[in-house]
Design an enzyme around this catalytic site. Structure first.
Site, PDB file in Angstrom:
ATOM      1  N   GLY A 261      14.653  32.923  11.883  1.00  0.00           N
ATOM      2  CA  GLY A 261      15.381  32.754  10.629  1.00  0.00           C
ATOM      3  C   GLY A 261      16.634  31.976  10.946  1.00  0.00           C
ATOM      4  CB  CYS A 264      19.183  25.901  12.779  1.00  0.00           C
ATOM      5  SG  CYS A 264      20.946  25.524  12.819  1.00  0.00           S
TER       6      CYS A 264
HETATM    7  P1  NAD Z   1      28.366  25.705   7.884  1.00  0.00           P
HETATM    8  O1  NAD Z   1      27.859  25.801   6.505  1.00  0.00           O
HETATM    9  O2  NAD Z   1      28.749  26.933   8.649  1.00  0.00           O
HETATM   10  O3  NAD Z   1      29.632  24.718   7.924  1.00  0.00           O
HETATM   11  C1  NAD Z   1      29.807  23.618   7.103  1.00  0.00           C
HETATM   12  C2  NAD Z   1      31.297  23.514   6.739  1.00  0.00           C
HETATM   13  O4  NAD Z   1      31.506  22.293   6.033  1.00  0.00           O
HETATM   14  C3  NAD Z   1      31.788  24.623   5.826  1.00  0.00           C
HETATM   15  O5  NAD Z   1      32.934  25.221   6.400  1.00  0.00           O
HETATM   16  C4  NAD Z   1      32.134  23.912   4.518  1.00  0.00           C
HETATM   17  O6  NAD Z   1      33.231  24.495   3.835  1.00  0.00           O
HETATM   18  C5  NAD Z   1      32.485  22.529   5.018  1.00  0.00           C
HETATM   19  N1  NAD Z   1      32.401  21.472   4.005  1.00  0.00           N
HETATM   20  C6  NAD Z   1      31.534  21.337   2.976  1.00  0.00           C
HETATM   21  N2  NAD Z   1      31.782  20.218   2.297  1.00  0.00           N
HETATM   22  C7  NAD Z   1      32.830  19.613   2.912  1.00  0.00           C
HETATM   23  C8  NAD Z   1      33.538  18.396   2.698  1.00  0.00           C
HETATM   24  N3  NAD Z   1      33.201  17.554   1.722  1.00  0.00           N
HETATM   25  N4  NAD Z   1      34.553  18.098   3.529  1.00  0.00           N
HETATM   26  C9  NAD Z   1      34.895  18.920   4.549  1.00  0.00           C
HETATM   27  N5  NAD Z   1      34.255  20.070   4.802  1.00  0.00           N
HETATM   28  C10 NAD Z   1      33.237  20.412   3.991  1.00  0.00           C
HETATM   29  O7  NAD Z   1      27.233  24.904   8.699  1.00  0.00           O
HETATM   30  P2  NAD Z   1      26.944  24.942  10.282  1.00  0.00           P
HETATM   31  O8  NAD Z   1      26.074  26.087  10.608  1.00  0.00           O
HETATM   32  O9  NAD Z   1      28.213  24.748  11.012  1.00  0.00           O
HETATM   33  O10 NAD Z   1      26.028  23.636  10.423  1.00  0.00           O
HETATM   34  C11 NAD Z   1      26.565  22.345  10.308  1.00  0.00           C
HETATM   35  C12 NAD Z   1      25.487  21.366  10.753  1.00  0.00           C
HETATM   36  O11 NAD Z   1      25.218  21.544  12.135  1.00  0.00           O
HETATM   37  C13 NAD Z   1      24.139  21.533  10.057  1.00  0.00           C
HETATM   38  O12 NAD Z   1      23.537  20.274   9.904  1.00  0.00           O
HETATM   39  C14 NAD Z   1      23.359  22.362  11.033  1.00  0.00           C
HETATM   40  O13 NAD Z   1      21.957  22.200  10.887  1.00  0.00           O
HETATM   41  C15 NAD Z   1      23.849  21.800  12.346  1.00  0.00           C
HETATM   42  N6  NAD Z   1      23.764  22.706  13.491  1.00  0.00           N
HETATM   43  C16 NAD Z   1      24.158  23.997  13.356  1.00  0.00           C
HETATM   44  C17 NAD Z   1      24.065  24.847  14.445  1.00  0.00           C
HETATM   45  C18 NAD Z   1      24.432  26.307  14.309  1.00  0.00           C
HETATM   46  O14 NAD Z   1      24.147  27.047  15.250  1.00  0.00           O
HETATM   47  N7  NAD Z   1      25.036  26.745  13.221  1.00  0.00           N
HETATM   48  C19 NAD Z   1      23.598  24.365  15.673  1.00  0.00           C
HETATM   49  C20 NAD Z   1      23.264  23.028  15.790  1.00  0.00           C
HETATM   50  C21 NAD Z   1      23.339  22.207  14.681  1.00  0.00           C
END
Ligand code: NAD
Length: 437
Positions: A261, A264
């Protein structure tokens, strides 16, 4: 340290990246549109649970190297290199990824770019996104092609985010110029001798989705074996152990259970299928439909097993649920198998009491209809069935006698094949697990 960095989007990925880059010695400005999140970060308070990250955040703040803002103007003026760490969730009602947060960030940043800089996407995106965003950047940035884009997908695992950022297996960069490659090599140089794959935009985007598709497939493979084991009265744990000695297969991601889940894997394999369809390559990924279906069937099977133990119906039945996070050492409940199971049982008339060491606040916000307990013992109090759905160490270490003293009946389903079966059976528990007799 010549480069000043900004990190745009301070969620799970962005906070980790910003804090770790500051720890490496860079001046870093983190930006988010969520003002509450930014205020908490300024105070040294992590809005997420991630082991080992808070001290890194605090060190950054205390050194003055790490600051936070909500102003794109400030970020554009400050940064030589801007990392894009925006979310790319699944679109409502579709398989495709919603990349609008990335578009919106580029639209907010680009008009303020009046000096040479590199914008580096780290989000997981459908192949073709980087090229499209590069066009948008070129249209909107006053500095023109002095603002360049690169793609640098992130592979960190929640729960090990600091370790994975400071010591990654590999670094992948999709670039269109030697200058962009040179900057990224310099930025990651303090990490030491990490293998770097330098490629084009499309390949860099695909590496990330391919990696997640492979991992999801491996998990669903062993869970498909669990289904067969259930039908054949065989033991998937022993099967998995025997497979793991084959180093062509390996034992990682080969534990049968409730499946994957989180924010990602599920959305990434769906977005991958959707994008392949747009490209006319959908046949290549039809197997991912099966991978997804196997994964979701484990949740349904868990509910069925719990109902069987409850005597055929959840009505009048109390179910203690251990775990809400999608995996241990995280407070992330996005597409959490544990919560999904808890919700389904609640909808089928069960009185569900959920406990999780860290993810309760997030779970409560998303599912206020469930009951939440303050400890594993409280969740299990009066339960007719207990379900272990997230393998937190605290649950693995539970004393079967102590838990047995508070339940109505000693019945447990181990959704993660994590418990010491002889010990639980010796304490008089009716023990069931997925894929085992
Ligand atoms: P998240 O939702 O935790 O974080 C995204 C952040 O972006 C939020 O804090 C949100 O408020 C902010 N945001 C939204 N719109 C914005 C804007 N216009 N300007 C500035 N900030 C804005 O997401 P995440 O889990 O950190 O994932 C981010 C990316 O990284 C995704 O593509 C995900 O697939 C990838 N990723 C995540 C992980 C993980 O373990 N979480 C690992 C590898 C890759």
């Amino acid at each position: 340290m010549p480069y000043r960095l900004t990190v745009i989007g301070t969620g799970y990925l962005g906070i980790t990246h910003a804090a770790c880059m500051a720890d490496l010695g860079y001046d870093v400005l983190g930006l988010d549109i969520d003002a509450d999140k930014i205020n908490r970060l300024r105070d040294g308070e992590l809005p997420i649970h991630e082991p080992g990250l808070e001290p890194v955040l605090r060190r950054g703040l205390e050194s003055g190297r790490l600051r936070f803002t909500t102003s794109y103007e400030e970020a554009a003026a400050f940064g030589d290199v801007h990392f894009l760490c925006l979310g790319t969730p699944q679109k409502a009602g579709e398989f495709a990824a919603d990349v609008s947060y990335l578009d919106s960030a580029v639209e907010s940043l680009a008009p303020h770019l009046t000096r040479e800089c590199l914008i580096v996407g780290k989000s997981t995106v459908p192949v073709g996104t980087a090229s499209r965003l590069a066009d948008k950047l070129a249209r909107l940035a006053p500095v023109g092609d002095e603002a360049e884009l690169a793609w640098n997908p992130e592979f960190l695992r929640e729960g090990f985010a600091v370790q994975d950022t400071m010591n990654p297996d590999r670094i992948v960069v999709g670039v269109r110029s030697e200058q962009a490659e040179k900057i990224l090599r310099e930025i990651y140089q303090p990490l030491g001798d990490i293998p770097m794959v330098v490629t084009d935009f499309a390949t860099s985007e695909l590496v990330k989705t391919a990696a997640n598709a492979f991992l999801a497939t491996k998990i669903s493979f062993i869970n498909a074996m669990a289904e067969v084991c259930e039908a054949a009265h065989a033991d998937v744990n022993q099967l998995s152990k025997a497979l793991s000695y084959d180093d062509r297969i390996g034992g990682k991601f080969l534990n049968a259970g409730l499946g994957f889940g989180g924010g990602c894997l599920p959305k990434d394999i769906r977005a991958f299928m959707a994008r392949a369809g747009e490209l006319g390559a959908d046949q290549a990924l039809t197997f991912l439909r099966e991978v997804d279906a196997i994964n979701l069937r484990r949740r349904a099977r868990m509910v069925d097993l719990a109902r069987e133990l409850a005597g055929g119906s959840f009505h009048g039945c109390t179910v203690g649920v251990l775990g809400a996070a999608f995996k241990p050492n995280s407070d992330d409940i996005r597409d959490s198998p544990a919560l999904d199971v808890a919700v389904q049982i609640g909808q089928q008339g069960g009185l569900v009491s959920v406990y999780d060491p860290i993810a309760l606040d997030n779970a409560r916000k998303a599912h206020p209809e469930l009951n939440y307990a303050t400890s594993a013992i409280e969740a299990a109090r009066g339960a007719h069935v207990v379900l272990l759905l997230t393998e937190w160490q605290e649950f693995v270490d539970l004393d079967p006698e102590e838990l047995g003293s508070v339940v109505a009946t000693r019945k447990i389903v181990d959704g993660r094949n994590a418990l010491d079966v002889p010990a639980w059976r010796a304490a008089g528990w009716h023990y069931k697990a997925l894929g085992r007799p």
